[in-house]
Write a protein that holds these residues in place. Structure first.
Motif, PDB file in Angstrom:
ATOM      1  N   VAL A 179       0.846  -1.199   0.000  1.00  0.00           N
ATOM      2  CA  VAL A 179       0.000   0.000   0.000  1.00  0.00           C
ATOM      3  C   VAL A 179       0.881   1.249   0.000  1.00  0.00           C
ATOM      4  O   VAL A 179       0.677   2.171  -0.794  1.00  0.00           O
ATOM      5  N   TYR A 203      -8.113  -2.288  -3.379  1.00  0.00           N
ATOM      6  CA  TYR A 203      -7.841  -2.183  -4.808  1.00  0.00           C
ATOM      7  C   TYR A 203      -6.684  -3.094  -5.210  1.00  0.00           C
ATOM      8  O   TYR A 203      -6.696  -3.692  -6.291  1.00  0.00           O
ATOM      9  N   ILE A 204      -5.685  -3.239  -4.354  1.00  0.00           N
ATOM     10  CA  ILE A 204      -4.575  -4.160  -4.618  1.00  0.00           C
ATOM     11  C   ILE A 204      -5.110  -5.582  -4.770  1.00  0.00           C
ATOM     12  O   ILE A 204      -4.773  -6.287  -5.717  1.00  0.00           O
ATOM     13  N   ARG A 223       3.616   0.484 -15.185  1.00  0.00           N
ATOM     14  CA  ARG A 223       2.585   1.531 -15.116  1.00  0.00           C
ATOM     15  C   ARG A 223       3.147   2.874 -15.569  1.00  0.00           C
ATOM     16  O   ARG A 223       2.492   3.613 -16.305  1.00  0.00           O
ATOM     17  N   LYS A 245       5.166  -1.431 -11.042  1.00  0.00           N
ATOM     18  CA  LYS A 245       5.221   0.038 -10.994  1.00  0.00           C
ATOM     19  C   LYS A 245       5.920   0.592 -12.234  1.00  0.00           C
ATOM     20  O   LYS A 245       5.439   1.563 -12.837  1.00  0.00           O
ATOM     21  N   THR A 253       2.873   1.580  -3.464  1.00  0.00           N
ATOM     22  CA  THR A 253       2.096   1.858  -4.679  1.00  0.00           C
ATOM     23  C   THR A 253       1.158   3.057  -4.549  1.00  0.00           C
ATOM     24  O   THR A 253       0.761   3.625  -5.560  1.00  0.00           O
ATOM     25  N   LEU A 268      -7.128  -5.846  -8.087  1.00  0.00           N
ATOM     26  CA  LEU A 268      -6.243  -5.963  -9.251  1.00  0.00           C
ATOM     27  C   LEU A 268      -5.559  -7.319  -9.299  1.00  0.00           C
ATOM     28  O   LEU A 268      -5.422  -7.924 -10.363  1.00  0.00           O
ATOM     29  N   LEU A 285      -1.825   2.652  -3.624  1.00  0.00           N
ATOM     30  CA  LEU A 285      -3.149   2.076  -3.844  1.00  0.00           C
ATOM     31  C   LEU A 285      -3.748   1.618  -2.526  1.00  0.00           C
ATOM     32  O   LEU A 285      -3.018   1.343  -1.578  1.00  0.00           O
ATOM     33  N   SER A 286      -5.056   1.510  -2.472  1.00  0.00           N
ATOM     34  CA  SER A 286      -5.702   1.008  -1.267  1.00  0.00           C
ATOM     35  C   SER A 286      -5.554  -0.506  -1.194  1.00  0.00           C
ATOM     36  O   SER A 286      -5.342  -1.184  -2.204  1.00  0.00           O
ATOM     37  N   ARG A 287      -5.681  -1.012   0.000  1.00  0.00           N
ATOM     38  CA  ARG A 287      -5.603  -2.455   0.243  1.00  0.00           C
ATOM     39  C   ARG A 287      -6.620  -3.216  -0.618  1.00  0.00           C
ATOM     40  O   ARG A 287      -6.286  -4.198  -1.285  1.00  0.00           O
ATOM     41  N   PHE A 314      -2.225  -7.304 -11.268  1.00  0.00           N
ATOM     42  CA  PHE A 314      -1.226  -6.980 -10.245  1.00  0.00           C
ATOM     43  C   PHE A 314      -0.626  -8.310  -9.805  1.00  0.00           C
ATOM     44  O   PHE A 314      -1.304  -9.338  -9.871  1.00  0.00           O
TER      45      PHE A 314
END
Length: 74
Positions: A17, A26-27, A61, A58, A20, A30, A22-24, A36
């Motif tokens: 988290v 959303y990880i 992206r 990463k 990246t 993905l 990103l939220s937990r 992911f």
């Protein structure tokens, strides 16, 4: 994704988290749809990601973002 290297670190979800942004949830979303890296089960209630795989994701992206944004430059 990248293979395992002896110097590779395991990253727990809080580290992923932080790395990246990103939220937990959303990880996990993905990861569940293959966009992911998959977590590695360390035990019954413990999972982690390989640092090299997260870093590779990463980089991909950033590369994808740069390729897309260059199309708007004219």
């Amino acid at each position: 994704m990248a293979g395992f290297s002896g110097s590779d670190r395991f990253l727990r979800i809080k580290d992923v988290v932080q790395s990246t942004g990103l939220s937990r949830s959303y990880i996990y979303q993905l990861s569940g749809c293959g966009e992911f890296p998959q977590p590695i089960k360390l035990g019954i209630k413990a999972s982690a990601w390989l640092e090299s795989e997260v870093e590779e994701w990463k980089r991909s992206r950033v590369k994808g973002s740069r390729a897309t944004s260059s199309n708007f430059g004219g």
